[in-house]
Design a protein around this motif. Structure first.
Motif, PDB file in Angstrom:
ATOM      1  N   VAL A 142       0.721  -1.331   0.014  1.00  0.00           N
ATOM      2  CA  VAL A 142      -0.078  -0.040   0.024  1.00  0.00           C
ATOM      3  C   VAL A 142       0.896   1.297  -0.098  1.00  0.00           C
ATOM      4  O   VAL A 142       0.321   2.392  -0.665  1.00  0.00           O
ATOM      5  N   TRP A 159       0.172   4.222  -2.828  1.00  0.00           N
ATOM      6  CA  TRP A 159      -0.375   5.283  -2.266  1.00  0.00           C
ATOM      7  C   TRP A 159       0.644   6.560  -3.094  1.00  0.00           C
ATOM      8  O   TRP A 159      -0.057   7.322  -3.634  1.00  0.00           O
ATOM      9  N   ARG A 184      -0.783   9.181  -6.003  1.00  0.00           N
ATOM     10  CA  ARG A 184      -0.573  10.450  -5.740  1.00  0.00           C
ATOM     11  C   ARG A 184       0.172  11.168  -7.040  1.00  0.00           C
ATOM     12  O   ARG A 184       0.084  12.230  -7.750  1.00  0.00           O
ATOM     13  N   GLU A 213      -5.744  14.719  -4.364  1.00  0.00           N
ATOM     14  CA  GLU A 213      -5.899  14.358  -2.777  1.00  0.00           C
ATOM     15  C   GLU A 213      -7.149  13.466  -2.637  1.00  0.00           C
ATOM     16  O   GLU A 213      -7.203  12.665  -1.646  1.00  0.00           O
ATOM     17  N   ALA A 214      -8.433  14.484  -2.868  1.00  0.00           N
ATOM     18  CA  ALA A 214      -9.481  13.877  -2.383  1.00  0.00           C
ATOM     19  C   ALA A 214     -10.147  12.412  -2.798  1.00  0.00           C
ATOM     20  O   ALA A 214     -10.896  11.868  -2.405  1.00  0.00           O
ATOM     21  N   ASP A 232      -7.729   8.091  -1.590  1.00  0.00           N
ATOM     22  CA  ASP A 232      -8.267   6.616  -0.871  1.00  0.00           C
ATOM     23  C   ASP A 232      -9.061   5.929  -1.589  1.00  0.00           C
ATOM     24  O   ASP A 232      -9.009   4.610  -1.592  1.00  0.00           O
ATOM     25  N   ASP A 233     -10.016   6.369  -2.517  1.00  0.00           N
ATOM     26  CA  ASP A 233     -10.821   5.479  -3.266  1.00  0.00           C
ATOM     27  C   ASP A 233     -10.112   4.734  -4.215  1.00  0.00           C
ATOM     28  O   ASP A 233     -10.171   3.786  -4.628  1.00  0.00           O
ATOM     29  N   GLN A 292      -8.205   1.989  -3.020  1.00  0.00           N
ATOM     30  CA  GLN A 292      -9.157   1.053  -2.690  1.00  0.00           C
ATOM     31  C   GLN A 292      -9.378   0.309  -4.304  1.00  0.00           C
ATOM     32  O   GLN A 292      -9.317  -0.995  -4.190  1.00  0.00           O
ATOM     33  N   ASP A 293      -9.446   1.019  -5.062  1.00  0.00           N
ATOM     34  CA  ASP A 293      -9.697   0.469  -6.619  1.00  0.00           C
ATOM     35  C   ASP A 293      -8.536  -0.422  -6.964  1.00  0.00           C
ATOM     36  O   ASP A 293      -9.016  -1.467  -7.540  1.00  0.00           O
ATOM     37  N   GLN A 342      -1.509  14.286   3.885  1.00  0.00           N
ATOM     38  CA  GLN A 342      -1.080  13.647   2.902  1.00  0.00           C
ATOM     39  C   GLN A 342       0.273  13.635   2.568  1.00  0.00           C
ATOM     40  O   GLN A 342       0.653  12.969   1.620  1.00  0.00           O
ATOM     41  N   PRO A 385       0.625   6.847   2.990  1.00  0.00           N
ATOM     42  CA  PRO A 385      -0.559   7.123   3.499  1.00  0.00           C
ATOM     43  C   PRO A 385      -0.309   7.127   5.217  1.00  0.00           C
ATOM     44  O   PRO A 385       0.718   6.678   5.717  1.00  0.00           O
ATOM     45  N   VAL A 412      -8.557   2.872   4.697  1.00  0.00           N
ATOM     46  CA  VAL A 412      -8.804   2.145   3.248  1.00  0.00           C
ATOM     47  C   VAL A 412      -8.737   0.788   3.530  1.00  0.00           C
ATOM     48  O   VAL A 412      -9.674  -0.040   2.728  1.00  0.00           O
ATOM     49  N   LEU A 467     -11.626  -1.744   2.162  1.00  0.00           N
ATOM     50  CA  LEU A 467     -11.520  -2.845   1.187  1.00  0.00           C
ATOM     51  C   LEU A 467     -11.835  -3.929   1.613  1.00  0.00           C
ATOM     52  O   LEU A 467     -12.381  -4.792   1.083  1.00  0.00           O
ATOM     53  N   GLY A 500     -11.445  13.212   4.637  1.00  0.00           N
ATOM     54  CA  GLY A 500     -10.834  13.581   3.429  1.00  0.00           C
ATOM     55  C   GLY A 500     -11.457  13.119   2.308  1.00  0.00           C
ATOM     56  O   GLY A 500     -10.885  13.446   1.170  1.00  0.00           O
ATOM     57  N   GLY A 501     -12.624  12.574   2.138  1.00  0.00           N
ATOM     58  CA  GLY A 501     -13.257  12.521   0.865  1.00  0.00           C
ATOM     59  C   GLY A 501     -13.286  11.157   0.408  1.00  0.00           C
ATOM     60  O   GLY A 501     -13.289  11.047  -0.774  1.00  0.00           O
TER      61      GLY A 501
END
Lengths: 187, 347
Positions: free
Chosen positions: A27, A31, A35, A41-42, A45-46, A49-50, A99, B21, B29, B33, B59-60
């Motif tokens: 990770v 990560w 970036r 930034e927003a 996290d998604d 995950q993806d 971040q 992170p 996360v 997950l 944070g979104g």
């Protein structure tokens, strides 16, 4: 007190590993790479995950022809592209301080320097177009080899070198511009 | 091919490992997950612990908080996620909790004060990188030898209680009352003074380190004799018993639940601060201080309290504490944030 996090040795067949173990092992650089590949930034996290959802679904396909790390970068690249497209119209949000966490194994002074360097790096990367940025990030920052990058991008080796050369020039120009602006604001 | 200049190379080298992170973000996360994939081994399917909820994080993120919290619980149940405390060995949950007692917060009258300099919390934000996994490590260590045999069962059976706990964890009402985990956890900690009152910024003190424990024990603090049986009950049933619902890993669930609750409180405080609901922010932080004095998210609580003070009671005391925090946490996300936000207030 030392705490040892689980690691996923390259030798461990990913299909036998839990997604948590894979996540733990990969990770951090995923990560960072997302970036640096331009994911806002927003959405980080998604996006992370993806990446791991995709890895989870495709683990059975991993044949070991490349390193697991290189294989993981392939997912990061695709997800980053998706998120860049998706988020382009939204505009970037201001980065949250959290971040840009610097590793804490260095002196406070070194940590500050690293965090500053990270901010500058991200600003400079923003000056590159997407294709050059990908090659630059993978080779100069993540230190993948040109053949690995060519395979990841499904492109010719010469194209990779060509993009890298152009990316370096863009990066140097962006750095010069950054320094000039810095000097002006210091006056 | 033209090479990069030494200056460009230096920037890249310095920044290479930066930007990963934070421990909190990583845990969130991961929890999301797990919720999405069901916490199963990658090669096989398994029951979904948290449904298809995605990641709704500070944070979104994009997913439901319930899913995140449920997944926190689920992830602690899952044997694959473990961190081994090298010093403690695998089977000493009470000792681990005892070490966590090295840092105590008190919320009392006076100015914001941070005298951190030792104990668990002195590792600052960077400690978060080890703190979050450590919680799971503690949970797992109680019955590590048989994890592999029991994890799938635990996960499947954990889905029910997980959802229930998740629902409770996001409830502010519930957060005010001690949950079973709070009791067992608190039992290993020195007594902690709860907030005496809520009010102006002048009331806030954050005292870190091995301060003398307050005279008032944490509400719901159970004796260690109560806590021990809970740990013991976490031991998995013999593999020969196919139906083992009565021996669910309650300690795992409880710790994960505690983490979920911590997270909910910190998120509530953060949200309230962002929305300028100072009273709510303060209340959430005080609840966290009372319930989780040495919690995983302790540094976040202290930082938010300082941010609260900078916003609601800007003055010499808040500035001094902000400066002290930023100085003791240089280059860390929290330190930078405090420096930025409290510094902005001073300008």
């Amino acid at each position: 007190m030392a705490v040892v996090s689980p690691a996923l040795p390259e030798a461990l067949a990913p299909a036998e590993a839990s997604i948590e173990a894979i996540y733990d092992a990969h990770v951090d650089y995923v990560w960072r790479a997302l970036r640096r590949l331009g994911v806002p930034e927003a959405s980080l996290d998604d996006a992370v995950q993806d990446v791991f959802i995709a890895i989870h679904r495709r683990l059975g396909d991993f044949e070991g022809r490349s390193s697991l790390r290189t294989w993981v970068f392939g997912f990061a690249l695709r997800v980053a592209r998706d998120h860049r497209r998706r988020d382009a119209r939204k505009g970037g949000l201001l980065p949250l301080p959290e971040q840009l966490a610097a590793p804490v194994d260095a002196s406070p002074h070194a940590q500050v320097e690293r965090a500053d360097a990270a901010r500058v790096l991200e600003r400079l990367l923003d000056a590159l177009d997407d294709q050059r940025r990908e090659v630059f990030v993978l080779m100069e920052i993540e230190q993948l080899s040109a053949p690995e990058v060519a395979e990841l991008l499904s492109t010719k080796l010469n194209t990779v070198y060509s993009r890298l050369r152009a990316a370096r020039q863009d990066f140097e120009r962006a750095l010069a511009r950054h320094r000039a602006l810095e000097a002006r604001s210091a006056r | 091919m033209s090479e990069l200049s030494p200056e460009a190379r230096a920037i890249i080298d310095a920044a290479r490992e930066v930007g990963g992170p934070s421990a909190v973000a990583k845990a969130k996360v991961k929890a999301a997950l797990v919720a999405r994939v069901g916490g199963a081994p990658a090669s096989g399917g398994a029951a979904s612990a948290g449904g298809a909820a995605g990641a709704g994080v500070l944070g979104g993120g994009a997913a439901l908080k319930g899913g995140v919290i449920a997944a926190l619980v689920a992830s602690a149940l899952w044997a694959g996620w473990r961190a081994v405390d090298v010093d403690a060995g695998p089977a000493a949950p009470a000792e681990v909790a005892g070490r966590a007692a090295g840092a105590i917060d008190e919320v009392r009258g006076g100015a914001v004060r941070d005298s951190s300099g030792g104990g668990v919390g002195s590792e600052a934000l960077g400690a978060g990188a080890t703190d979050a996994p450590r919680v799971e490590g503690e949970a797992v260590s109680a019955h590590a030898p048989e994890d592999a045999a029991h994890a799938p069962v635990s996960t499947a059976r954990g889905a029910g209680p997980t959802a229930a706990r998740a629902a409770r964890a996001v409830s502010p009402v519930n957060a005010a009352g001690p949950a079973p985990i709070a009791a067992s956890r608190a039992s290993a900690l020195p007594a902690v003074a709860p907030p005496e009152k809520q009010g102006s910024a002048d009331d806030v003190t954050v005292r870190e380190g091995a301060a003398a424990p307050g005279p008032v024990a944490l509400e719901g603090a159970a004796s260690s004799t109560h806590a021990r049986p809970r740990e013991a009950s976490a031991a998995p049933a013999p593999a020969a018993l196919p139906a083992a619902p009565a021996v669910a890993p309650s300690a795992d669930v409880a710790r994960a639940s505690a983490l979920a609750e911590e997270l909910a409180l910190i998120e509530a405080a953060e949200r309230a601060l962002a929305e300028h609901r100072a009273g709510d922010a303060r209340a959430a932080l005080e609840r966290h201080a009372a319930r989780f004095p040495g919690g995983v998210l302790r540094e976040e609580r202290i930082a938010l309290l300082i941010l609260w003070a900078c916003a609601e009671a800007p003055g010499a005391a808040a500035s001094r504490e902000a400066a002290a925090f930023a100085r003791t946490h240089p280059g860390t996300p929290l330190g930078q944030r405090i420096e930025a936000e409290c510094g902005r207030g001073r300008r």
